[in-house]
Design an enzyme around this catalytic site. Structure first.
Site, PDB file in Angstrom:
ATOM      1  N   TYR A 134       0.877  -1.183   0.000  1.00 29.51           N
ATOM      2  CA  TYR A 134       0.000   0.000   0.000  1.00 29.51           C
ATOM      3  C   TYR A 134       0.910   1.227   0.000  1.00 29.51           C
ATOM      4  CZ  TYR A 134      -3.997   2.845   1.836  1.00 29.51           C
ATOM      5  OH  TYR A 134      -4.991   3.762   2.057  1.00 29.51           O
ATOM      6  N   LYS A 162      -1.252  -1.241  -4.202  1.00 29.44           N
ATOM      7  CA  LYS A 162      -2.244  -0.161  -4.263  1.00 29.44           C
ATOM      8  C   LYS A 162      -1.483   1.148  -4.310  1.00 29.44           C
ATOM      9  CE  LYS A 162      -6.014   2.045  -1.666  1.00 29.44           C
ATOM     10  NZ  LYS A 162      -5.450   3.294  -1.139  1.00 29.44           N
TER      11      LYS A 162
END
Length: 269
Positions: A134, A162
């Site tokens: 992330y 992400k």
């Protein structure tokens, strides 16, 4: 691999600020009725920084039970303390998460070697679940270089990344991984160029309020339907101006759609 629009889910709190899990099932049904591709629980939109570890796991379990296998539930387990992130990963798996993601240790910038070690440790905490890096440098204080991410490609359960980044130029170094890993854009402003470049998955905070809008926009952008894209982008721009990606504003907008997810712990207005 995960595809479609993944909702950055809101976390319900009652008027006293306590986690209110009873609000989750109708909220989940509202989201899934729009044919979203998955839910990310306990991320930035979910106000994880205001929650205890026990609350975070309780929320993961409540969402997993409500979803009941209909779409993947991705649990965010990032923490400023790497050891706690590993513990959260193990507990999220026990609570029913289908996949994991973790932001870098936040507040203090972290050097690349420490970033790599952190992600390896969190992924290894639950080697049976897909793990996603992330990358949200504006929030965490640490920017993950593409070279650092590529150094993790030998992690057996690494499933994707992400990218909550500001510009499409920061996404481009990952485009060659499309089809090999799940590459998710986390910035609503980049949905159209990302789809046009072949992107197959996005994570959206505004999808927590109007999931059908984001699903329709992403599909239109992937299909090259210019007129529909222009119309839907105009709607999304209005929503983005209204919510500013802030949990309290998102929850207020959601109430306007007929779904009451309760109060926010983070107040911006």
């Amino acid at each position: 691999m995960i595809d479609g629009v993944v909702v950055a889910a809101l976390t319900p709190f009652d008027e006293q600020g306590a986690l209110d899990a009873r609000r989750i099932p109708p909220y989940v049904d509202y989201l899934l009725d729009a044919s979203v591709g998955g839910l990310m629980v306990g991320g930035t939109t979910g106000e994880f920084v205001t929650m205890t570890s026990d609350e975070r796991i309780e929320a993961v379990g409540a969402f997993a039970r409500a979803v009941a296998g209909r779409v993947p539930v991705i649990a965010h387990v990032g923490h400023a303390a790497p050891a706690e992130a590993c513990r959260l990963a193990a507990r999220a798996a026990e609570a029913g998460a289908d996949a994991l993601t973790a932001i870098t240790p936040y507040f203090h910038p972290v050097q690349p070697a420490a970033v790599e070690a952190y992600f390896r440790d969190v992924a290894a905490a639950v080697p049976t679940l897909p793990f996603h890096v992330y990358n949200y440098p504006e929030a965490s204080g640490t920017r993950i270089a593409p070279a650092t991410f590529r150094g993790l490609l030998d992690v057996p359960n690494l499933a994707g990344v992400k990218l909550s980044v500001a510009t499409f130029a920061e996404v481009e170094p990952y485009l060659d991984l499309l089809g090999k890993l799940t590459v998710m854009s986390g910035n609503d402003a980049l949905i159209v160029p990302f789809a046009e470049a072949g992107g197959t998955a996005v994570v959206s905070g505004n999808a927590s309020v109007r999931p059908a809008l984001l699903v329709d926009l992403f599909a239109a952008a992937q299909g090259g339907h210019t007129a529909a894209v222009e119309r839907l982008v105009a709607e999304l721009d209005q929503l983005r101006e209204l919510t500013a990606a802030a949990p309290d504003r998102l929850k207020a907008a959601l109430r306007g759609s007929g779904v009451d997810i309760g109060e926010a712990r983070i107040r911006t207005v």
